[in-house]
Design an enzyme around this catalytic site. Structure first.
Site, PDB file in Angstrom:
ATOM      1  CD  GLU A   1     -48.140  -1.797  36.144  1.00  0.00           C
ATOM      2  OE1 GLU A   1     -49.361  -1.979  36.234  1.00  0.00           O
ATOM      3  OE2 GLU A   1     -47.622  -1.078  35.281  1.00  0.00           O
TER       4      GLU A   1
ATOM      5  CD  GLU B   1     -43.799   1.136  31.990  1.00  0.00           C
ATOM      6  OE1 GLU B   1     -44.836   1.796  32.217  1.00  0.00           O
ATOM      7  OE2 GLU B   1     -43.776  -0.100  32.035  1.00  0.00           O
TER       8      GLU B   1
HETATM    9  O1  G3I Z   1     -55.805  -2.556  20.282  1.00  0.00           O
HETATM   10  C1  G3I Z   1     -57.087  -2.012  20.633  1.00  0.00           C
HETATM   11  C2  G3I Z   1     -57.848  -1.630  19.400  1.00  0.00           C
HETATM   12  O2  G3I Z   1     -58.117  -2.786  18.641  1.00  0.00           O
HETATM   13  C3  G3I Z   1     -59.134  -0.913  19.812  1.00  0.00           C
HETATM   14  O3  G3I Z   1     -59.804  -0.474  18.687  1.00  0.00           O
HETATM   15  C4  G3I Z   1     -58.825   0.267  20.718  1.00  0.00           C
HETATM   16  C5  G3I Z   1     -60.090   0.958  21.233  1.00  0.00           C
HETATM   17  O4  G3I Z   1     -59.900   1.529  22.504  1.00  0.00           O
HETATM   18  O5  G3I Z   1     -58.116  -0.195  21.824  1.00  0.00           O
HETATM   19  C6  G3I Z   1     -56.879  -0.786  21.495  1.00  0.00           C
HETATM   20  O6  G3I Z   1     -56.278  -1.191  22.651  1.00  0.00           O
HETATM   21  C7  G3I Z   1     -55.686  -0.193  23.447  1.00  0.00           C
HETATM   22  C8  G3I Z   1     -54.211  -0.530  23.581  1.00  0.00           C
HETATM   23  O7  G3I Z   1     -53.593   0.368  24.481  1.00  0.00           O
HETATM   24  C9  G3I Z   1     -53.466  -0.469  22.249  1.00  0.00           C
HETATM   25  O8  G3I Z   1     -53.508   0.818  21.722  1.00  0.00           O
HETATM   26  C10 G3I Z   1     -56.362  -0.173  24.804  1.00  0.00           C
HETATM   27  O9  G3I Z   1     -57.697   0.280  24.677  1.00  0.00           O
HETATM   28  C11 G3I Z   1     -55.598   0.714  25.757  1.00  0.00           C
HETATM   29  O10 G3I Z   1     -56.144   0.554  27.071  1.00  0.00           O
HETATM   30  C12 G3I Z   1     -54.145   0.293  25.786  1.00  0.00           C
HETATM   31  O11 G3I Z   1     -53.459   1.155  26.663  1.00  0.00           O
HETATM   32  C13 G3I Z   1     -52.149   0.768  27.019  1.00  0.00           C
HETATM   33  C14 G3I Z   1     -52.082   0.506  28.525  1.00  0.00           C
HETATM   34  O12 G3I Z   1     -50.749   0.193  28.874  1.00  0.00           O
HETATM   35  C15 G3I Z   1     -53.031  -0.609  28.916  1.00  0.00           C
HETATM   36  O13 G3I Z   1     -52.682  -1.286  30.033  1.00  0.00           O
HETATM   37  C16 G3I Z   1     -51.218   1.906  26.665  1.00  0.00           C
HETATM   38  O14 G3I Z   1     -51.172   2.058  25.228  1.00  0.00           O
HETATM   39  C17 G3I Z   1     -49.816   1.629  27.189  1.00  0.00           C
HETATM   40  O15 G3I Z   1     -49.029   2.788  27.055  1.00  0.00           O
HETATM   41  C18 G3I Z   1     -49.888   1.275  28.671  1.00  0.00           C
HETATM   42  O16 G3I Z   1     -48.600   0.948  29.108  1.00  0.00           O
HETATM   43  C19 G3I Z   1     -48.451   0.622  30.500  1.00  0.00           C
HETATM   44  C20 G3I Z   1     -47.315  -0.376  30.613  1.00  0.00           C
HETATM   45  O17 G3I Z   1     -47.556  -1.479  29.780  1.00  0.00           O
HETATM   46  C21 G3I Z   1     -47.122  -0.815  32.064  1.00  0.00           C
HETATM   47  N1  G3I Z   1     -46.956   0.307  32.949  1.00  0.00           N
HETATM   48  C22 G3I Z   1     -47.962   1.356  32.850  1.00  0.00           C
HETATM   49  C23 G3I Z   1     -48.100   1.833  31.396  1.00  0.00           C
HETATM   50  C24 G3I Z   1     -49.089   2.957  31.280  1.00  0.00           C
HETATM   51  O18 G3I Z   1     -50.371   2.519  31.609  1.00  0.00           O
END
Ligand code: G3I
Length: 381
Positions: free
Chosen positions: A166, A271
């Site tokens: 990205e 994705e």
């Molecule tokens: O690991 C922490 C945890 O310790 C905490 O308690 C919790 C509370 O919110 O958050 C956890 O982290 C989260 C993480 O996913 C793991 O579950 C983050 O808040 C959350 O923002 C994060 O979201 C991920 C997102 O990328 C962040 O950029 C999504 O799961 C994931 O599906 C998403 O994937 C991205 C690709 O990497 C790139 N392309 C877009 C795609 C969708 O956004």
């Protein structure tokens, strides 16, 4: 008869519930004539993004679905910078090692996601001890150390890496990230160079969303041409595929695949999901900084997706796979961003707390009509 504690009662109830769900799912899957990976065998591999509960086996149902339906995996979060390299001299490969072991045990094409991105990268990466931006040289040194360590650890085991994720925005220009501001445009070529040095056999990809829109696509095409002209190894381009019911058009998708293929790179959908809910802003496709307020109106299918909408979703998936099928000679992989609707990131984006239905398996892991549609398309030449 002895009284059982509430904890025992809870555990027993949960086990029975899980057993029940597994049974329902197993029956559903048994009715499927072919699995996804069998149906597309010889065309392209079929992948899923997996979370820790799935690849560690804690989510037995999820792990079973991944192992039976898919022949490629991508880690949803486990290989991102903040997961494996949270502090300057601290790498943490516990989860990532389990991810790779899961893929090997199931003989899958294992993907690495992602090396250089502006999200999920700790702030320290870009800062010195006083909190100011580090120099270009220092940031390049940190990038090289990270890539060499992470790619090197899985050399020969991870088949392909999303090296840069990205880096381009909607108008085709570069995202004004810390990577760009501190290093300049060269950060992209450097990331590919370091990854290639760490594992010369690994496939290396540029990965982004919304490249079906012309300005962004033009930016990505210019980038790939430039990298190639510089002699940089870039194997493929990942179209993320965070799609909506009415975007992109089939024509847009088809020409996007064709135009990237003409550059001599492999094209893959990395994705895939289809958002089944109303959109507050169509430009939000995967730009995670865009968030909107919850309202009942924007969450219309809390109680379940009506039959008519199941069919709309199935038709949409059939149309998308018809395009992939048609372009199979250019395409090496189609990966879904998740396995069941239950754990999809789209339940929380771009509005938190909604009930979304973007994937091929429902919340209990049962095949949806969209799965049947995708399997049916595989039968076409
Ligand atoms: O690991 C922490 C945890 O310790 C905490 O308690 C919790 C509370 O919110 O958050 C956890 O982290 C989260 C993480 O996913 C793991 O579950 C983050 O808040 C959350 O923002 C994060 O979201 C991920 C997102 O990328 C962040 O950029 C999504 O799961 C994931 O599906 C998403 O994937 C991205 C690709 O990497 C790139 N392309 C877009 C795609 C969708 O956004």
């Amino acid at each position: 008869m002895r009284n059982i504690s509430s904890k025992e009662y809870y555990n027993t109830t949960m086990s029975m519930l899980l057993l029940g769900l597994n049974l329902v799912t197993t029956v559903g899957i048994a009715q499927q004539k072919q699995t996804l990976k069998e149906a597309y065998n010889g065309k392209f591999v079929i992948g899923a993004a997996v979370n820790e509960a799935q690849f560690s086996g804690r989510d037995t149902l999820g792990a079973m679905l991944v192992a039976t339906q898919f022949n490629s995996i991508t880690p949803e979060n486990a290989l991102k910078w903040q997961s494996v390299h949270p502090k300057p001299n601290q790498y943490n490969f516990e989860a990532a090692d389990r991810y790779v072991a899961f893929g090997e045990k199931n003989h899958m094409t294992i993907i690495g996601h992602t090396l250089v991105w502006h999200n999920q990268t700790p702030r320290w990466v870009f800062q010195d001890d006083s909190g100011k931006d580090v120099s270009k040289e220092k940031l390049l040194e940190r990038m090289r150390d990270h890539i060499t360590t992470v790619v090197g650890r899985y050399k020969g085991r991870i088949k392909g890496w999303d090296v840069v994720n990205e880096a381009i925005i909607d108008d085709g220009s570069f995202n004004q990230s810390k990577w760009l501001k501190i290093i300049g445009e060269e950060f992209i070529a450097k990331a590919f160079q370091f990854a290639h040095e760490a594992d010369p056999q690994a496939e290396l990809y540029y990965n982004d969303f919304s490249m079906e829109n012309i300005p962004k696509r033009m930016g990505a095409i210019a980038l790939i041409k430039k990298l190639k002209a510089q002699g940089i190894t870039i194997t493929g381009v990942g179209l993320q595929g965070h799609f909506q019911l009415d975007w992109p058009s089939i024509g847009q998708l088809d020409s996007t695949i064709t135009e990237f293929a003409q550059l001599g790179v492999k094209v893959m959908i990395t994705e895939l999901d289809v958002d089944a809910l109303p959109q507050p802003d169509w430009t939000a496709t995967a730009e995670i900084t865009k968030r909107f307020q919850y309202s009942e109106k924007m969450d219309p299918y809390k109680a379940g997706l009506p039959d008519s909408m199941q069919q709309v979703l199935a038709n949409r998936y059939a149309d998308l796979f018809a395009v992939f099928n048609k372009n199979k000679k250019h395409m090496s992989r189609v990966t879904f961003w998740g396995v069941t609707d239950r754990e999809s990131w789209l339940n929380g984006f771009p509005i938190r707390g909604r009930t979304n239905y973007p994937l091929l398996f429902d919340r209990t892991g049962k095949p949806k009509r969209a799965l049947e549609a995708v399997l049916k398309v595989a039968g076409n030449p």
